[in-house]
Write a protein that holds these residues in place. Sequence first.
Motif, PDB file in Angstrom:
ATOM      1  N   LEU A 115      -5.954  29.706  10.164  1.00  0.00           N
ATOM      2  CA  LEU A 115      -4.681  29.856   9.463  1.00  0.00           C
ATOM      3  C   LEU A 115      -4.391  31.328   9.166  1.00  0.00           C
ATOM      4  O   LEU A 115      -5.304  32.108   8.884  1.00  0.00           O
ATOM      5  CB  LEU A 115      -4.687  29.067   8.151  1.00  0.00           C
ATOM      6  N   GLN A 116      -3.107  31.672   9.223  1.00  0.00           N
ATOM      7  CA  GLN A 116      -2.640  33.012   8.888  1.00  0.00           C
ATOM      8  C   GLN A 116      -1.538  32.906   7.842  1.00  0.00           C
ATOM      9  O   GLN A 116      -0.898  31.859   7.702  1.00  0.00           O
ATOM     10  CB  GLN A 116      -2.101  33.725  10.135  1.00  0.00           C
ATOM     11  N   THR A 117      -1.299  34.012   7.132  1.00  0.00           N
ATOM     12  CA  THR A 117      -0.141  34.045   6.245  1.00  0.00           C
ATOM     13  C   THR A 117       1.122  34.087   7.088  1.00  0.00           C
ATOM     14  O   THR A 117       1.089  34.456   8.273  1.00  0.00           O
ATOM     15  CB  THR A 117      -0.173  35.265   5.322  1.00  0.00           C
ATOM     16  N   VAL A 118       2.235  33.745   6.483  1.00  0.00           N
ATOM     17  CA  VAL A 118       3.511  33.777   7.210  1.00  0.00           C
ATOM     18  C   VAL A 118       3.801  35.190   7.710  1.00  0.00           C
ATOM     19  O   VAL A 118       4.264  35.387   8.841  1.00  0.00           O
ATOM     20  CB  VAL A 118       4.650  33.259   6.301  1.00  0.00           C
ATOM     21  N   ARG A 119       3.504  36.190   6.884  1.00  0.00           N
ATOM     22  CA  ARG A 119       3.803  37.565   7.275  1.00  0.00           C
ATOM     23  C   ARG A 119       2.944  38.016   8.460  1.00  0.00           C
ATOM     24  O   ARG A 119       3.442  38.637   9.398  1.00  0.00           O
ATOM     25  CB  ARG A 119       3.601  38.499   6.085  1.00  0.00           C
ATOM     26  N   VAL A 120       1.656  37.703   8.419  1.00  0.00           N
ATOM     27  CA  VAL A 120       0.780  38.090   9.534  1.00  0.00           C
ATOM     28  C   VAL A 120       1.205  37.378  10.814  1.00  0.00           C
ATOM     29  O   VAL A 120       1.207  37.960  11.905  1.00  0.00           O
ATOM     30  CB  VAL A 120      -0.691  37.777   9.192  1.00  0.00           C
ATOM     31  N   TYR A 121       1.562  36.117  10.695  1.00  0.00           N
ATOM     32  CA  TYR A 121       2.043  35.340  11.845  1.00  0.00           C
ATOM     33  C   TYR A 121       3.215  36.077  12.506  1.00  0.00           C
ATOM     34  O   TYR A 121       3.273  36.242  13.737  1.00  0.00           O
ATOM     35  CB  TYR A 121       2.507  33.968  11.344  1.00  0.00           C
ATOM     36  N   ALA A 122       4.157  36.540  11.685  1.00  0.00           N
ATOM     37  CA  ALA A 122       5.326  37.251  12.207  1.00  0.00           C
ATOM     38  C   ALA A 122       4.921  38.552  12.888  1.00  0.00           C
ATOM     39  O   ALA A 122       5.466  38.914  13.941  1.00  0.00           O
ATOM     40  CB  ALA A 122       6.303  37.526  11.069  1.00  0.00           C
ATOM     41  N   GLN A 123       3.958  39.256  12.321  1.00  0.00           N
ATOM     42  CA  GLN A 123       3.500  40.505  12.918  1.00  0.00           C
ATOM     43  C   GLN A 123       2.865  40.266  14.280  1.00  0.00           C
ATOM     44  O   GLN A 123       3.021  41.076  15.206  1.00  0.00           O
ATOM     45  CB  GLN A 123       2.520  41.189  11.965  1.00  0.00           C
ATOM     46  N   VAL A 124       2.151  39.148  14.417  1.00  0.00           N
ATOM     47  CA  VAL A 124       1.550  38.811  15.706  1.00  0.00           C
ATOM     48  C   VAL A 124       2.646  38.551  16.745  1.00  0.00           C
ATOM     49  O   VAL A 124       2.541  38.982  17.901  1.00  0.00           O
ATOM     50  CB  VAL A 124       0.626  37.581  15.568  1.00  0.00           C
TER      51      VAL A 124
END
Length: 512
Positions: free
Chosen positions: A403-412
């Motif tokens: 699992l990732q945070t929403v923000r990290v997901y967006a950065q990926v």
Amino acid sequence: MLDYWKQHSQEATVEEMMLDSCAKIIAREERPEILSMLPDVDGRDVLELGAGIGRFTGQLSKIARHVTAVDFMEKFIQKNRESNGFRGNVTFLHADITALALPPHSFDLIFSNWLFMYLSDEELHGVTQKMVSWLRPGGYLFFRESCFHQSGDAKRSFNPTKYRKPADYNHILTSVSQSPPEPQGTSCGLEIVMSKSVQAYIKLKRNQYQVCWLLQKIQRNRSANLGFETFQKFLDNSQYSRVGILRYEKVFGRGFVSTGGLETTKEFVTMLKLEAGQQVLDVGCGIGGGDFYMAKTCGVEVLGMDLSSNMVEIAMERALEEDTKLVQFEIADATKRNFPEHSFDVVYSRDTILHIADKPALFRKFYEWLKPGGKLLVTDYCCGERPWTEIFEAYVKQRNYNLQTVRVYAQVLEGSGFVRVQALDRTDQFVGILNRELERIRGIQSEFVQEFSEQDYDCIVSGWRQKLHRCALGEQRWGVFYAEKPETDGAARGGEVGVTPIPPVTLTPTPQ
């Protein structure tokens, strides 16, 4: 079996080989389709088992370094030699596969077309052990079989063929493990890359039970899969058992196994503004409800893939009821599957990528598969910032989630080249849906218990309560992600003159 094939090899024709009076038409349609599913064999060594009269021998030998063509019917081998003997890179063997002995690590690809259904389970298990030995590390096995019932219309005085379910092949082929001499303490076996129905048979005969598989020889890591040989077996024997899937469907609605069922599907499909004739890839398609909705409502063609063989088996059952030619399903590992560049207008995925650790690599694949201007829509379980409670840590480990945070997901997503990225924290919506689903399941308690069991009902109710508790603590989040591939391919890769700058991520937080 020898007596059976003596009856169907009098002239060694393609009609006898395929046991069908329409064999020439079918062969013309299916040959390019079958060949398109193979990994790159340019300069590779290929073992063709059950080569027959050589329908594929010639095609394989045009590309491969060498082809070893094996069949246990001498008349078929003679016909194959007449057709392809002039090629200097083909060896013909008249042999019974159950007695065949070949050196280990000799081949990059083993190709088999209609053979394993003529073996008993014990024989197939033994042949699988041999094939794992014969393959080089990272090598592939491709095979196709008739499942459930016969497909050809040839008259048969007797028929010893074993028409297995796809799940039977999945189990037998992936159950074999071998311990190679080196490295010590490791084992290797076959892992499913892809399994799907032959579309030529669906098109010409409305028969979806001609099924192909592509498997790869890999090092086994049981600890990474919580004690199972493969991650696919972990899924099918834990969260996504057949009963587990049908329980989820009872909550989410007919055809759905993801948050909100039809309600959220309508919302997210609207965001995509689909147009008739577009090509959609659904990664983690579940049992197909979203795919049928997109095909019927928008007229798009959908390929649904899922690593769970139980999911795909149910989806194929649903496909018979839906009677649509716009939707296909395949068992596939998205991290290993390959498609040509620019294959799809849309990649769609619901609550699936939480299982995948290397998200950047997967999103780069999505980027390549999308056409310029293509769209990506993903919903997924996310998490709050660390540190987590021990209970949440245990939950994530037990499900093998990443699992990732929403923000990290967006950065990926941005780092993979996507533009116009929207990252929406929809945890409030998720909580509202969970409460409505929990109320609904309580309202049909007696029906649910009658269809499943009291234990199943308690498991679902407890699971939904735990999700609500984790959301209340801020540890479990639910994200919705929308992104696009630039109209100019590669425009977002960065560093080049004239690169279109990536706009900032749109992040909609959920009030605490």
